[in-house]
Design a protein around this motif. Structure first.
Motif, PDB file in Angstrom:
ATOM      1  N   THR A   4      66.723  35.470  40.130  1.00 37.30           N
ATOM      2  CA  THR A   4      67.866  35.227  39.251  1.00 37.30           C
ATOM      3  C   THR A   4      67.541  35.662  37.828  1.00 37.30           C
ATOM      4  OG1 THR A   4      69.582  33.619  38.683  1.00 37.30           O
ATOM      5  CG2 THR A   4      67.320  32.853  38.498  1.00 37.30           C
ATOM      6  N   PHE A   5      68.591  35.928  37.060  1.00 35.80           N
ATOM      7  CA  PHE A   5      68.433  36.291  35.656  1.00 35.80           C
ATOM      8  C   PHE A   5      68.773  35.079  34.788  1.00 35.80           C
ATOM      9  CE2 PHE A   5      70.359  37.593  31.637  1.00 35.80           C
ATOM     10  CZ  PHE A   5      69.272  38.260  31.086  1.00 35.80           C
ATOM     11  N   LEU A   6      67.852  34.727  33.891  1.00 39.55           N
ATOM     12  CA  LEU A   6      68.088  33.640  32.934  1.00 39.55           C
ATOM     13  C   LEU A   6      67.865  34.177  31.532  1.00 39.55           C
ATOM     14  CD1 LEU A   6      66.011  30.726  34.563  1.00 39.55           C
ATOM     15  CD2 LEU A   6      68.400  31.310  34.986  1.00 39.55           C
ATOM     16  N   ALA A   7      68.644  33.706  30.570  1.00 40.02           N
ATOM     17  CA  ALA A   7      68.405  34.106  29.184  1.00 40.02           C
ATOM     18  C   ALA A   7      68.541  32.881  28.288  1.00 40.02           C
ATOM     19  CB  ALA A   7      69.389  35.186  28.758  1.00 40.02           C
ATOM     20  N   ILE A   8      67.514  32.658  27.460  1.00 44.30           N
ATOM     21  CA  ILE A   8      67.616  31.626  26.430  1.00 44.30           C
ATOM     22  C   ILE A   8      68.387  32.263  25.280  1.00 44.30           C
ATOM     23  CG2 ILE A   8      66.378  30.031  24.915  1.00 44.30           C
ATOM     24  CD1 ILE A   8      63.982  30.265  26.887  1.00 44.30           C
ATOM     25  N   GLY A  29      58.628  24.867  40.014  1.00 44.12           N
ATOM     26  CA  GLY A  29      57.903  25.635  41.032  1.00 44.12           C
ATOM     27  C   GLY A  29      58.373  27.064  41.202  1.00 44.12           C
ATOM     28  N   PHE A  30      59.297  27.514  40.352  1.00 34.17           N
ATOM     29  CA  PHE A  30      59.737  28.906  40.447  1.00 34.17           C
ATOM     30  C   PHE A  30      58.733  29.830  39.769  1.00 34.17           C
ATOM     31  CE2 PHE A  30      63.968  26.734  40.898  1.00 34.17           C
ATOM     32  CZ  PHE A  30      64.095  27.035  42.244  1.00 34.17           C
ATOM     33  N   THR A  31      58.826  31.111  40.089  1.00 33.60           N
ATOM     34  CA  THR A  31      57.849  32.095  39.619  1.00 33.60           C
ATOM     35  C   THR A  31      58.487  33.050  38.630  1.00 33.60           C
ATOM     36  OG1 THR A  31      56.768  31.976  41.764  1.00 33.60           O
ATOM     37  CG2 THR A  31      56.225  33.883  40.403  1.00 33.60           C
ATOM     38  N   LEU A  32      57.868  33.178  37.473  1.00 35.88           N
ATOM     39  CA  LEU A  32      58.343  34.118  36.451  1.00 35.88           C
ATOM     40  C   LEU A  32      57.916  35.526  36.842  1.00 35.88           C
ATOM     41  CD1 LEU A  32      59.649  34.354  33.604  1.00 35.88           C
ATOM     42  CD2 LEU A  32      57.339  34.095  32.658  1.00 35.88           C
ATOM     43  N   VAL A  33      58.864  36.448  36.951  1.00 35.73           N
ATOM     44  CA  VAL A  33      58.504  37.833  37.322  1.00 35.73           C
ATOM     45  C   VAL A  33      58.932  38.852  36.273  1.00 35.73           C
ATOM     46  CG1 VAL A  33      58.425  37.397  39.813  1.00 35.73           C
ATOM     47  CG2 VAL A  33      60.579  38.156  38.778  1.00 35.73           C
ATOM     48  N   GLY A  34      59.676  38.401  35.246  1.00 34.89           N
ATOM     49  CA  GLY A  34      60.074  39.318  34.167  1.00 34.89           C
ATOM     50  C   GLY A  34      60.360  38.518  32.918  1.00 34.89           C
ATOM     51  N   LEU A  35      59.924  39.046  31.764  1.00 34.54           N
ATOM     52  CA  LEU A  35      60.100  38.309  30.510  1.00 34.54           C
ATOM     53  C   LEU A  35      60.152  39.290  29.353  1.00 34.54           C
ATOM     54  CD1 LEU A  35      59.924  35.496  28.980  1.00 34.54           C
ATOM     55  CD2 LEU A  35      57.470  35.876  28.929  1.00 34.54           C
ATOM     56  N   VAL A  71      65.572  35.269  24.806  1.00 34.77           N
ATOM     57  CA  VAL A  71      64.482  35.425  25.773  1.00 34.77           C
ATOM     58  C   VAL A  71      65.121  35.734  27.123  1.00 34.77           C
ATOM     59  CG1 VAL A  71      62.517  34.334  26.917  1.00 34.77           C
ATOM     60  CG2 VAL A  71      63.004  33.808  24.516  1.00 34.77           C
ATOM     61  N   ALA A  72      64.927  36.965  27.583  1.00 34.41           N
ATOM     62  CA  ALA A  72      65.506  37.396  28.862  1.00 34.41           C
ATOM     63  C   ALA A  72      64.429  37.265  29.936  1.00 34.41           C
ATOM     64  CB  ALA A  72      65.969  38.840  28.760  1.00 34.41           C
ATOM     65  N   MET A  73      64.816  36.656  31.061  1.00 30.69           N
ATOM     66  CA  MET A  73      63.810  36.374  32.095  1.00 30.69           C
ATOM     67  C   MET A  73      64.357  36.612  33.492  1.00 30.69           C
ATOM     68  SD  MET A  73      62.503  32.653  30.714  1.00 30.69           S
ATOM     69  CE  MET A  73      64.142  31.999  30.435  1.00 30.69           C
ATOM     70  N   VAL A  74      63.450  36.956  34.396  1.00 30.37           N
ATOM     71  CA  VAL A  74      63.780  36.964  35.819  1.00 30.37           C
ATOM     72  C   VAL A  74      62.843  35.969  36.502  1.00 30.37           C
ATOM     73  CG1 VAL A  74      63.943  38.335  37.922  1.00 30.37           C
ATOM     74  CG2 VAL A  74      64.529  39.367  35.717  1.00 30.37           C
ATOM     75  N   TRP A  75      63.429  35.059  37.262  1.00 32.02           N
ATOM     76  CA  TRP A  75      62.668  34.046  37.996  1.00 32.02           C
ATOM     77  C   TRP A  75      62.904  34.223  39.484  1.00 32.02           C
ATOM     78  CZ3 TRP A  75      59.403  30.208  35.995  1.00 32.02           C
ATOM     79  CH2 TRP A  75      59.345  30.143  34.594  1.00 32.02           C
ATOM     80  N   LEU A 136      59.434  44.473  36.091  1.00 34.79           N
ATOM     81  CA  LEU A 136      59.330  43.260  36.913  1.00 34.79           C
ATOM     82  C   LEU A 136      57.992  43.266  37.650  1.00 34.79           C
ATOM     83  CD1 LEU A 136      62.993  43.214  38.259  1.00 34.79           C
ATOM     84  CD2 LEU A 136      62.053  41.954  36.308  1.00 34.79           C
ATOM     85  N   VAL A 137      57.351  42.110  37.701  1.00 34.67           N
ATOM     86  CA  VAL A 137      55.997  42.020  38.254  1.00 34.67           C
ATOM     87  C   VAL A 137      56.052  41.351  39.624  1.00 34.67           C
ATOM     88  CG1 VAL A 137      53.681  41.119  37.853  1.00 34.67           C
ATOM     89  CG2 VAL A 137      55.120  41.779  35.902  1.00 34.67           C
ATOM     90  N   ASN A 138      55.524  42.039  40.627  1.00 37.62           N
ATOM     91  CA  ASN A 138      55.430  41.438  41.952  1.00 37.62           C
ATOM     92  C   ASN A 138      54.093  40.732  42.058  1.00 37.62           C
ATOM     93  OD1 ASN A 138      57.938  42.447  43.084  1.00 37.62           O
ATOM     94  ND2 ASN A 138      56.973  44.449  42.936  1.00 37.62           N
TER      95      ASN A 138
END
Ligand code: ADP
Length: 149
Positions: A4-8, A29-35, A71-75, A136-138
């Motif tokens: 999912t895409f989250l942005a602060i 417990g979710f994993t950050l894969v993009g920031l 702050v743009a993120m992918v979790w 994005l980081v796998n």
């Protein structure tokens, strides 16, 4: 695995809530894969909120989201799209449940701290809008066996 895409939003950044907000998704417990930390262009903001372009608040929403850094993120994680929406809470922070990010930290619908994709199609669209594939980081956190049977 779902992403999912989250942005602060700029209010969350200005209020110094970045660490607290990221913590909520990490401890769940979710994993950050993009920031990334950036000031969104008008074009990016308009594309991001394209579904709202006929709404009366569209102009002020775009002004606000481009007014300062975000702050743009992918979790990533099982069910992360719907679960992140629950952790975020209802759109209006005044009626959002206590315990949610908006319910605990906000009071105004136009300053509701964080964005989260609302469905798999929007998540895919928003991730593609804000991130290039190579950003994005796998990876697999070592915690995985302690979070999943
Ligand atoms: P959500 O962010 O909870 O998915 P929406 O997609 O309905 O909510 O709206 C997108 C964003 O537009 C909201 O997060 C909020 O910042 C803004 N917004 C929505 N409704 C209003 C409103 N009535 N007045 C001002 N801003 C609004």
């Amino acid at each position: 695995m779902e992403r999912t895409f989250l942005a602060i939003k700029p209010d969350g950044v200005q209020r110094g809530l970045v660490g607290e907000i990221i913590s909520r998704f990490e401890t769940k417990g979710f994993t950050l894969v993009g920031l990334k930390f950036l000031k969104a262009s008008r074009e990016l903001a308009e594309q991001h909120y394209a579904v709202h372009k006929e709404r009366p608040f569209f102009g002020s929403l775009v002004d606000f989201i481009t007014s300062g850094p975000v702050v743009a993120m992918v979790w990533e994680g099982d069910g992360v799209i719907a679960s992140a929406r629950k952790l975020i809470g209802a759109t209006n922070p005044l009626t959002a449940e206590p315990g949610t990010i908006r319910g605990d930290l906000g009071i105004n619908i136009g300053r509701n701290i964080i964005h989260g994709s609302d469905a798999p199609e929007t998540a895919q669209y928003e991730i593609g809008l804000w991130f290039r594939e190579e950003e994005l980081v796998n990876w697999q956190p070592h915690l995985t066996p302690w979070l999943h049977e």
